[in-house]
Motif scaffolding. Sequence first.
Motif, PDB file in Angstrom:
ATOM      1  N   VAL A 128      -0.900  -6.673  -8.869  1.00  0.00           N
ATOM      2  CA  VAL A 128      -1.209  -5.426  -8.187  1.00  0.00           C
ATOM      3  C   VAL A 128      -2.519  -4.859  -8.719  1.00  0.00           C
ATOM      4  O   VAL A 128      -2.718  -4.787  -9.927  1.00  0.00           O
ATOM      5  CB  VAL A 128      -0.058  -4.409  -8.395  1.00  0.00           C
TER       6      VAL A 128
ATOM      7  N   GLU B 166      -4.069  -0.271  -4.623  1.00  0.00           N
ATOM      8  CA  GLU B 166      -2.699  -0.075  -4.138  1.00  0.00           C
ATOM      9  C   GLU B 166      -2.351   1.407  -4.086  1.00  0.00           C
ATOM     10  O   GLU B 166      -1.682   1.871  -3.160  1.00  0.00           O
ATOM     11  CB  GLU B 166      -1.727  -0.822  -5.064  1.00  0.00           C
TER      12      GLU B 166
ATOM     13  N   THR C 278      -4.040   2.961  -0.927  1.00  0.00           N
ATOM     14  CA  THR C 278      -3.356   2.700   0.346  1.00  0.00           C
ATOM     15  C   THR C 278      -2.011   3.406   0.395  1.00  0.00           C
ATOM     16  O   THR C 278      -1.644   3.959   1.440  1.00  0.00           O
ATOM     17  CB  THR C 278      -3.153   1.188   0.593  1.00  0.00           C
ATOM     18  N   ALA C 279      -1.292   3.411  -0.707  1.00  0.00           N
ATOM     19  CA  ALA C 279       0.019   4.075  -0.703  1.00  0.00           C
ATOM     20  C   ALA C 279      -0.143   5.566  -0.412  1.00  0.00           C
ATOM     21  O   ALA C 279       0.580   6.134   0.418  1.00  0.00           O
ATOM     22  CB  ALA C 279       0.729   3.857  -2.032  1.00  0.00           C
TER      23      ALA C 279
ATOM     24  N   ARG D 150       4.938  -5.832   0.756  1.00  0.00           N
ATOM     25  CA  ARG D 150       4.235  -4.681   0.179  1.00  0.00           C
ATOM     26  C   ARG D 150       5.122  -3.435   0.176  1.00  0.00           C
ATOM     27  O   ARG D 150       5.071  -2.627  -0.747  1.00  0.00           O
ATOM     28  CB  ARG D 150       2.954  -4.396   0.967  1.00  0.00           C
TER      29      ARG D 150
ATOM     30  N   ILE E   6       6.962  -3.561  -2.875  1.00  0.00           N
ATOM     31  CA  ILE E   6       6.128  -3.202  -4.032  1.00  0.00           C
ATOM     32  C   ILE E   6       6.090  -1.679  -4.180  1.00  0.00           C
ATOM     33  O   ILE E   6       6.314  -1.129  -5.267  1.00  0.00           O
ATOM     34  CB  ILE E   6       4.676  -3.731  -3.859  1.00  0.00           C
ATOM     35  N   HIS E   7       5.853  -0.995  -3.058  1.00  0.00           N
ATOM     36  CA  HIS E   7       5.812   0.465  -3.116  1.00  0.00           C
ATOM     37  C   HIS E   7       7.195   1.037  -3.432  1.00  0.00           C
ATOM     38  O   HIS E   7       7.318   2.025  -4.162  1.00  0.00           O
ATOM     39  CB  HIS E   7       5.286   1.030  -1.788  1.00  0.00           C
TER      40      HIS E   7
ATOM     41  N   LEU F 222       6.390   7.282   4.163  1.00  0.00           N
ATOM     42  CA  LEU F 222       5.587   6.062   4.035  1.00  0.00           C
ATOM     43  C   LEU F 222       5.684   5.230   5.308  1.00  0.00           C
ATOM     44  O   LEU F 222       4.664   4.768   5.860  1.00  0.00           O
ATOM     45  CB  LEU F 222       6.116   5.267   2.845  1.00  0.00           C
TER      46      LEU F 222
END
Lengths: 227, 227
Positions: free
Chosen positions: A207, A212, A215-216, B170, B173-174, B220
Amino acid sequence: MASTSAAKANRALPQRARKDEDKEARRQLILNEALALYQATSYAEVKMADVAGRAMLAKGTVFLYFPTKEALFLALLEDLLFAWFARLDELLAEDTSAWTGPRLARTVAESLEGEEALTRLLALLQTVLEQNVTAEQLRPFKERLLAALVRAGTLVEQRLSFLHAGEGPRFFIHLHALVTGLRQMADVAPVAREVLEALPHLAPLRVDFTAELTTALSTLLRGLESR
Amino acid sequence: MASTSAAKANRALPQRARKDEDKEARRQLILNEALALYQATSYAEVKMADVAGRAMLAKGTVFLYFPTKEALFLALLEDLLFAWFARLDELLAEDTSAWTGPRLARTVAESLEGEEALTRLLALLQTVLEQNVTAEQLRPFKERLLAALVRAGTLVEQRLSFLHAGEGPRFFIHLHALVTGLRQMADVAPVAREVLEALPHLAPLRVDFTAELTTALSTLLRGLESR
DNA sequence: TCGTCAAGTGACTGAAGGTCATTTGTTCGC
DNA sequence: GCGAACAAATGACCTTCAGTCACTTGACGA
């Protein structure tokens, strides 16, 4: 050696810090040495004896300034965290026009770019630091945190018109969660890094912290905007 | 006492586990006792000697099954994590129609509702567990994690048509980041809880894990949908 | 100049993870 | 069944490290 300047700073002080300002200087010196060691290694690898050694003090002296290792690192986190909040305040204050979600996301993520020590400590806060600290030591930290959260949250609400009341502070709660989680994934222990580098097919597990986080946060803010 | 059944289970085994299945049973017994202690306290408070005692084994025996305390808890995390992935797989598989973002958010958040031990361990993974473990011990974990991530990610992409290729993994991941971060904020150490309870104006710093995770994930996903 | 006091010291303690020489239950060949 | 051989189990011991405390000594005021 990295300790040279700090050691000089210490030797510039009298051998006994009797005035409050000297005590404060010695306290900061200890924090600086702890930070230097932490940046080079990990929490577990930082020994109180080494912190003392680098500060040219006896181990017992360090414990005069901080009752436990956890209290020392909590103080360090406090310094770094509120310095970051202050810088973010400036960034948010210097342009009072309406912002966009992506811009805020980028600003926040980039402001954390060089703050590896801060974000790593944040990940330790509840699992490690709060474990061996008294309520008295923790209270002022929580108080300041709430104040900073409300302040920064209010500013963010002013910049992003689509945010409802109370969503500013909540944005920082989610930011805290994401930072904590992403830092853990991005800043892996040497062993983990070794594994990931040896096995190219594991690349998806690697990561890039700033990318990251950007974008999150963008996605999160877009979700709030499209309501 | 909670150890009674486990102790019985141990005494049902031969005193020396020579067959592979007996070894596996003893290994699981140790993991169960460690889990029981961890659920009642915290990582730092779980002593290897206590784990051994509850399993009716000598301390040295526990180290025959797990080379370090970190390796033991990594194995425990592995058990809990992949059991959760399996359950999520079922939830996602039982209804193959198109889902909505909020539904996925709720499903995921609720599936983690009773999994405090899992989510707490997840928060320890990179900061503590990976610190005292060899690459050989870590590799299989990472391999399984990647596989599970891709699998669950693909399923999610099939359920939510607005997700692009690669956004499923992804999402996890978040999710991992949010779970790690939110768990830390929600499941505070006793000292922190004391501080927050004593000072009502700090209420905004308290976080309801499931509720907050649900809204964060919904937001999200809404952000991904409105593109 | 010297007495007082608190800052500083470092040998010591206790706790906990981890090791290993020794003991002993289990198995298998006879 | 018997006993040799092997490996699982043991727990006293080792090491490391956070934290303590009786003692030392530098700073400052009288």
